[in-house]
Scaffold this active site. Structure first.
Site, short mmCIF file in Angstrom:
data_model
loop_
_atom_site.label_atom_id
_atom_site.label_comp_id
_atom_site.label_asym_id
_atom_site.label_seq_id
_atom_site.Cartn_x
_atom_site.Cartn_y
_atom_site.Cartn_z
N GLU A 249 -80.46 102.18 43.19
CA GLU A 249 -81.38 101.23 43.39
C GLU A 249 -81.07 100.41 44.79
OE1 GLU A 249 -84.13 100.56 41.47
OE2 GLU A 249 -83.46 102.30 40.02
N CYS A 283 -84.01 92.38 46.58
CA CYS A 283 -84.37 93.55 47.06
C CYS A 283 -85.98 93.73 47.15
CB CYS A 283 -83.75 94.72 46.28
SG CYS A 283 -84.11 94.49 44.44
P1 NAD Z 1 -73.67 97.06 49.53
O1 NAD Z 1 -74.42 98.03 49.44
O2 NAD Z 1 -73.01 96.30 50.86
O3 NAD Z 1 -72.60 96.57 48.12
C1 NAD Z 1 -73.14 96.96 46.94
C2 NAD Z 1 -71.93 97.12 46.25
O4 NAD Z 1 -71.21 98.58 46.65
C3 NAD Z 1 -70.64 96.11 46.22
O5 NAD Z 1 -70.09 96.14 44.94
C4 NAD Z 1 -69.63 96.79 47.26
O6 NAD Z 1 -68.53 96.20 46.95
C5 NAD Z 1 -69.97 98.21 46.77
N1 NAD Z 1 -69.35 99.32 47.78
C6 NAD Z 1 -69.45 99.18 49.12
N2 NAD Z 1 -68.96 100.08 49.92
C7 NAD Z 1 -68.88 101.07 48.90
C8 NAD Z 1 -68.29 102.33 48.93
N3 NAD Z 1 -68.23 103.03 50.06
N4 NAD Z 1 -68.35 103.15 47.88
C9 NAD Z 1 -68.65 102.56 46.65
N5 NAD Z 1 -69.05 101.18 46.64
C10 NAD Z 1 -69.06 100.59 47.76
O7 NAD Z 1 -74.99 95.80 49.22
P2 NAD Z 1 -74.86 94.23 49.02
O8 NAD Z 1 -74.95 93.82 50.28
O9 NAD Z 1 -73.81 94.00 48.18
O10 NAD Z 1 -76.24 94.10 48.50
C11 NAD Z 1 -77.44 94.01 49.14
C12 NAD Z 1 -78.19 95.15 49.08
O11 NAD Z 1 -78.37 95.57 47.65
C13 NAD Z 1 -79.51 95.24 49.82
O12 NAD Z 1 -79.90 96.13 50.79
C14 NAD Z 1 -80.55 94.90 48.54
O13 NAD Z 1 -81.92 95.21 48.78
C15 NAD Z 1 -79.85 95.75 47.61
N6 NAD Z 1 -80.43 95.64 46.43
C16 NAD Z 1 -81.22 96.44 45.63
C17 NAD Z 1 -81.50 96.10 44.49
C18 NAD Z 1 -82.51 97.24 43.83
O14 NAD Z 1 -82.89 96.92 42.59
N7 NAD Z 1 -83.22 98.09 44.51
C19 NAD Z 1 -81.41 94.94 43.92
C20 NAD Z 1 -80.44 94.17 44.70
C21 NAD Z 1 -80.03 94.27 45.77
#
Ligand code: NAD
Length: 483
Positions: A249, A283
């Site tokens: 997501e 999001c």
């Molecule tokens: P992010 O991708 O930076 O981080 C998300 C999670 O992934 C965090 O827990 C982070 O520690 C982890 N992560 C980071 N690098 C990783 C790796 N290499 N391997 C595994 N895990 C890793 O995103 P964010 O800044 O925390 O969240 C914002 C983003 O999330 C926005 O783009 C938003 O649109 C999206 N989002 C999507 C939805 C949806 O349902 N589509 C809902 C909420 C947020």
């Protein structure tokens, strides 16, 4: 000097709170102050959690569906009992107003209750076969151990979108929360523990995504992945977890399209709600507005009024409608996008600047921009902040072209009184959700949620029974009749 008032948190592995030597700070975004001390876990710790989940899962899968459903109901009750405490930590650490945090925690309890209801209906089927000696049935079985990696914008509700179905269907989980909202994750884990979930079924490992998140998604003993976060991390996880079933997501930049026949009061209030809720860190937020040329002025006027009504400030203060952004990366991107838009000719009608006087560098004013054009970063990329960029169109074809010209495809709003037009746009726009005469953010826990194919918004569908189906494997069993 060590501040002894600051709580030190541990990971939750195999039913116990386990200390970790390496540490990181939890920061209050409204003040910049350190409010907690968190584990910065190693890959080895993540592997211990995977081993605990693997050990616990067969016993949990063998527990009857009704008992697992009862456990989900007990967890929901525990979340409800602890609602105010969890919400306070969430508000303090994430930055959203306390009232929004209380709402989010309520939804998390609902999520466990929904999983409890739906798992009782999750069946297979009996299929006809060409061979008359065969009786063919399908059954659904849990996959085993799930890696769940979640973001900071809804740090209690989003994990439950996976954990509820995961627990209900007999899987076990290792959950890695976002580092900037790990205290809220601990509070949720405590509520789950308090309900009496057997040890090892859900394990919480805190630390950096590229370390512990990477370990859990790529580990051979992990059988499925639930990830919500940015498209870039989703791409990385898709590579590292290649071959595992996964729900991704990812991001959005949902336009709300306002036609000349729209109810402008309703459209303005939906746009402001969709852009300012959780300070735009959603999001499915209204990342941009496409407005018919003839109504740009009256729409923008209403939006400026609604922007002025926002109360930016301490999220724990009663009356605050918008808190700080969660972390410096988000604020840096907002500055870049607004500066880029202004440099390319956009006009700031309201807001447009940071408010460090409110307590930290993470406060940014709710903002309205007009004169936004296709080439601007604020139109092309997800901003994830309280900004309403308005683009103009002249006719339906131009509106559709602007909507189609996007790498994202998550959630869209369409405001029109013309049903034919609403249907045309609903069907033509590549998005997982199209809300007619409603904000881009409208969704309920049991409804399908996810990105359109060919976009950066993800793969798979969350929501209600779809998540339970996604977390189970369909098995075909044929039985040969003896004659
Ligand atoms: P992010 O991708 O930076 O981080 C998300 C999670 O992934 C965090 O827990 C982070 O520690 C982890 N992560 C980071 N690098 C990783 C790796 N290499 N391997 C595994 N895990 C890793 O995103 P964010 O800044 O925390 O969240 C914002 C983003 O999330 C926005 O783009 C938003 O649109 C999206 N989002 C999507 C939805 C949806 O349902 N589509 C809902 C909420 C947020």
């Amino acid at each position: 000097m060590l501040n002894t008032d600051i709580e030190s948190f541990s990971n939750f592995i195999d039913g116990a709170w386990v200390a970790e030597d390496e540490r990181m700070d939890a920061i209050n975004p409204a003040s910049g102050q350190v409010i907690g001390n968190l584990p910065r876990s190693s890959r080895e710790t993540a592997r211990l959690a995977i081993a605990a989940a693997k050990k616990a899962q067969p016993g949990w899968a063998a527990t009857s569906v009704w008992k697992r459903a009862e456990m989900c109901v007990a967890i929901a009750a525990s979340i409800d009992r602890n609602r105010q405490k969890i919400a306070r930590t969430l508000s303090q650490e994430q930055g959203k107003p306390l009232s929004e945090a209380v709402g989010e925690v309520g939804k998390a309890a609902d999520g466990f209750r929904l999983a409890a209801e739906l798992v009782k209906q999750l069946g297979g089927e009996t299929l006809p076969a060409e061979d008359p000696s065969k009786l063919v049935i399908t059954i659904r079985q849990p996959r085993g151990v799930y890696a769940i990696v979640t973001p900071w914008n809804f740090p209690v509700n989003i994990p439950v979108e996976y954990l509820g179905p995961c627990v209900a269907t007999g899987n076990a989980a290792v959950w890695v929360p976002a580092p900037t909202t790990s205290m809220a994750a601990v509070e949720l884990m405590r509520a789950i523990e308090e309900a009496g979930l057997p040890r090892g079924v859900v394990n919480l490992v805190m630390g950096e995504g590229p370390v512990v998140g990477d370990e859990i998604v790529s580990h051979p003993d992990v059988n499925g992945i639930g990830f919500t976060g940015s498209p870039a991390t989703g791409q990385r996880i898709a590579e590292r977890g290649a071959g595992k079933p996964m729900m991704l997501e990812l991001g959005g930049n949902g336009p709300v399209i306002v036609f000349e026949d729209a109810d402008l009061d309703a459209a303005a209030s939906a746009v402001a709600g969709g852009a300012f809720y959780n300070a735009g860190q959603v999001c499915a937020a209204t990342g941009r507005v496409l407005a018919h040329r003839s109504i740009v002025e009256p729409l923008a006027k209403r939006l400026v009024e609604l922007t002025a009504a926002q109360i930016l400030g301490d999220p724990l203060q009663q009356g605050t409608t918008m808190g700080p952004l969660n972390n410096p990366k988000v604020v840096a991107k907002i500055h870049e996008h607004v500066d880029d838009a202004v440099a390319k000719g956009a006009t700031v009608l309201a807001g447009g600047k940071a408010r460090p006087d409110l307590g930290s560098d993470l406060f940014y004013e709710p903002t309205v921009l007009t004169g936004v054009t296709r080439d601007m970063r604020i139109n092309r990329e997800e901003t994830f902040g309280p900004i309403i960029p308005i683009l103009e169109f002249g006719d339906d074809e131009e509106a559709l072209d602007l909507a189609l010209d996007s790498e994202h495809g998550l959630s869209v709003g369409v405001f029109t009184e013309n049903l034919g037009r609403a249907l045309r746009f609903g069907e033509a726009i590549p998005a997982g959700i199209v809300n007619v005469n409603e904000s881009s953010t409208y969704w309920e826990l049991h409804l399908p949620f996810g990105g359109a194919p060919g976009t950066k918004s993800g793969i798979g569908r969350l929501g209600g029974r779809l998540t339970l189906e996604a977390m189970t494997e369909l098995k075909m069993i044929s039985i040969t009749r003896r004659r």
